[in-house]
Design a protein around this motif. Structure first.
Motif, PDB file in Angstrom:
ATOM      1  N   SER A   1      39.122  46.300  32.680  1.00  0.00           N
ATOM      2  CA  SER A   1      39.337  44.858  32.581  1.00  0.00           C
ATOM      3  C   SER A   1      40.494  44.580  31.633  1.00  0.00           C
ATOM      4  CB  SER A   1      38.076  44.170  32.048  1.00  0.00           C
ATOM      5  OG  SER A   1      38.300  42.778  31.841  1.00  0.00           O
TER       6      SER A   1
ATOM      7  N   PRO B   1      34.526  39.636  31.914  1.00  0.00           N
ATOM      8  CA  PRO B   1      35.248  39.626  33.177  1.00  0.00           C
ATOM      9  C   PRO B   1      36.759  39.397  32.949  1.00  0.00           C
ATOM     10  CG  PRO B   1      34.165  37.513  32.828  1.00  0.00           C
ATOM     11  CD  PRO B   1      33.735  38.410  31.700  1.00  0.00           C
ATOM     12  N   PRO B   2      37.553  39.747  33.971  1.00  0.00           N
ATOM     13  CA  PRO B   2      37.157  40.323  35.253  1.00  0.00           C
ATOM     14  C   PRO B   2      37.163  41.848  35.224  1.00  0.00           C
ATOM     15  CG  PRO B   2      39.482  39.782  35.326  1.00  0.00           C
ATOM     16  CD  PRO B   2      38.991  39.374  33.958  1.00  0.00           C
TER      17      PRO B   2
ATOM     18  N   GLN C   1      37.785  45.210  37.295  1.00  0.00           N
ATOM     19  CA  GLN C   1      38.637  45.527  38.445  1.00  0.00           C
ATOM     20  C   GLN C   1      38.771  47.034  38.596  1.00  0.00           C
ATOM     21  OE1 GLN C   1      41.602  41.677  38.051  1.00  0.00           O
ATOM     22  NE2 GLN C   1      41.819  43.374  36.655  1.00  0.00           N
TER      23      GLN C   1
ATOM     24  N   VAL D   1      41.081  40.164  40.586  1.00  0.00           N
ATOM     25  CA  VAL D   1      39.979  39.292  41.009  1.00  0.00           C
ATOM     26  C   VAL D   1      40.497  37.938  41.480  1.00  0.00           C
ATOM     27  CG1 VAL D   1      38.018  37.985  40.114  1.00  0.00           C
ATOM     28  CG2 VAL D   1      38.139  40.437  39.723  1.00  0.00           C
ATOM     29  N   LYS D   2      41.531  37.428  40.811  1.00  0.00           N
ATOM     30  CA  LYS D   2      42.086  36.123  41.191  1.00  0.00           C
ATOM     31  C   LYS D   2      42.671  36.119  42.603  1.00  0.00           C
ATOM     32  CE  LYS D   2      46.548  37.078  38.967  1.00  0.00           C
ATOM     33  NZ  LYS D   2      47.309  37.225  40.204  1.00  0.00           N
TER      34      LYS D   2
ATOM     35  N   TYR E   1      34.104  37.139  40.934  1.00  0.00           N
ATOM     36  CA  TYR E   1      33.797  37.261  39.513  1.00  0.00           C
ATOM     37  C   TYR E   1      34.157  38.641  38.968  1.00  0.00           C
ATOM     38  CZ  TYR E   1      31.770  35.190  35.361  1.00  0.00           C
ATOM     39  OH  TYR E   1      31.627  34.626  34.118  1.00  0.00           O
ATOM     40  N   ASN E   2      33.640  39.693  39.577  1.00  0.00           N
ATOM     41  CA  ASN E   2      33.938  41.065  39.167  1.00  0.00           C
ATOM     42  C   ASN E   2      34.058  41.966  40.383  1.00  0.00           C
ATOM     43  OD1 ASN E   2      33.904  41.137  36.184  1.00  0.00           O
ATOM     44  ND2 ASN E   2      31.763  40.515  36.390  1.00  0.00           N
TER      45      ASN E   2
ATOM     46  N   SER F   1      30.399  43.831  43.859  1.00  0.00           N
ATOM     47  CA  SER F   1      31.058  42.615  43.415  1.00  0.00           C
ATOM     48  C   SER F   1      30.044  41.489  43.300  1.00  0.00           C
ATOM     49  CB  SER F   1      32.165  42.229  44.402  1.00  0.00           C
ATOM     50  OG  SER F   1      32.893  41.106  43.947  1.00  0.00           O
TER      51      SER F   1
END
Length: 359
Positions: free
Chosen positions: A263, A280-281, A283, A308-309, A322-323, A343
């Motif tokens: 993260s 978070p996030p 990844q 994540v975005k 979210y994750n 996820s």
């Protein structure tokens, strides 16, 4: 995958360790969707998978973090497609001596480091690693079975206990993976260490780091080799906050490649929340190493597999978001890679899958 191909992989000797015939980091992925959903609608985890070929089925066997109980196994008898709709959940892992381990979660089968999708067979037995609990801390224990389906018999002592108060792993040893090198008669473990005290780094002093440990076949406790990947000391890097699980793969172009979880957000021990230790996030991304014995010399890839975005709306509508937790690479016979990951919000994760573009 054909049964003959799977048998051929399992019988090869550990040669070809030089770069050239191994895993190459993919550049593109296609989502396949939900593989295993939670048991409950409102809580529970389905994720952190480890998948190997099981001649006894014949087919694929998965061990995973699954609530309730914290562990489970599932099977897939479709050799060519280990994706959505192909897995049958078989329930918790059977244990012969539960008093030796108590509650545990995040199981991982010790794997063959030279051949993809294969569990290591060590003097006629298979080895399982789990994360158990002692006095509010996580620790790593080991079990043995003659069959991949179990039943598993645990060694009573932790093979990777927590460290001293100032160590990077003083609070927890967690998210373990393991590999057996027959030519050395030695196990190599990677694990997530959580500190209790600030570590001597400018960025994310309380962030978890990835450690390594080794254990000879005759030894009861592993020898810790220290940190192999700490939070990246580059502000804004996808792995600058904390570093989680690591799966080792023999590489192409680099001697070793790993898929890791991390993260960009540094933990703040003063901010109490469900995600205090792992904000978070979360990844997935890659790291690489050119050392013959990969207990040092690791480097992060500059970008994650996916931010994540950037998760598309169709995936968000299917429950992702979210994750993007614990990543696991399963290599397909046509050269592509299946990427398994869980996820969702903390404690509500479900297991999903992507497939890489053809190399």
């Amino acid at each position: 995958m054909s049964a003959a191909w799977a048998q051929d992989v399992s019988q090869k000797s550990p040669e070809g360790k030089e770069p050239g015939g191994g895993f190459a980091i993919p550049t593109g992925w296609t989502r396949r969707g939900l593989v295993l959903e939670r048991q409950s609608k409102d809580k529970g985890v389905s994720g952190d998978p480890c998948i190997v070929w099981d001649d006894a089925i014949p087919g694929w066997r998965m061990v995973l973090f699954y609530d309730p109980s914290g562990h489970a196994q599932a099977v897939c008898t479709n050799r060519d497609d280990p994706g959505p709709g192909q897995w049958k959940l078989e329930g918790p892992l059977p244990v012969t001596n539960p008093e030796a381990v108590g509650g545990f979660h995040k199981p991982f089968l010790v794997m063959d480091p030279y051949h993809p999708n294969q569990a290591a067979k060590i003097e006629g037995r298979y080895c399982l690693l789990v994360v158990s609990f002692k006095s509010g801390h996580k620790q790593i224990q080991r079990a043995w079975a003659e069959k991949l389906a179990g039943a598993w018999t645990f060694e009573p002592q932790a093979i990777i206990p927590t460290g001293a108060a100032s160590d990077f792993d003083a609070k927890h040893t967690d998210a373990v993976t393991g590999y057996y090198f027959p030519e050395r008669k030695e196990f190599l473990y990677f694990y997530m260490g959580y500190p209790q005290q600030a570590q001597p780094r400018k960025i994310s002093p309380f962030g978890s780091a990835q450690g390594a440990a080794t254990q000879k076949l005759e030894e009861k406790v592993a020898t810790k080799r220290g940190v192999v990947l700490e939070p990246c000391q580059q502000a804004g890097h996808w792995a600058s906050g904390w570093v989680g699980g690591l799966q080792l793969l023999r590489g192409r172009g680099h001697r070793w490649v790993a898929v890791v979880n991390a993260s960009p957000t540094a933990p703040d021990p003063g901010r109490k929340a469900v995600w205090t230790e792992e904000p978070p996030p979360s990844q997935g991304g890659f790291a690489w190493c050119d050392e013959e014995w990969p207990v040092q010399g690791w480097h992060f890839a500059p970008e994650p597999i996916e931010w994540v975005k950037d998760i598309p709306k169709s995936a968000l509508d299917a429950g992702e978001g979210y994750n993007l937790w614990r990543q696991f690479i399963h290599l397909l016979p046509d050269g592509r890679a299946a990427l398994f990951y869980n996820s969702g919000y903390y404690g509500r994760e479900q297991l999903y899958m992507k497939v890489s573009d053809k190399p």
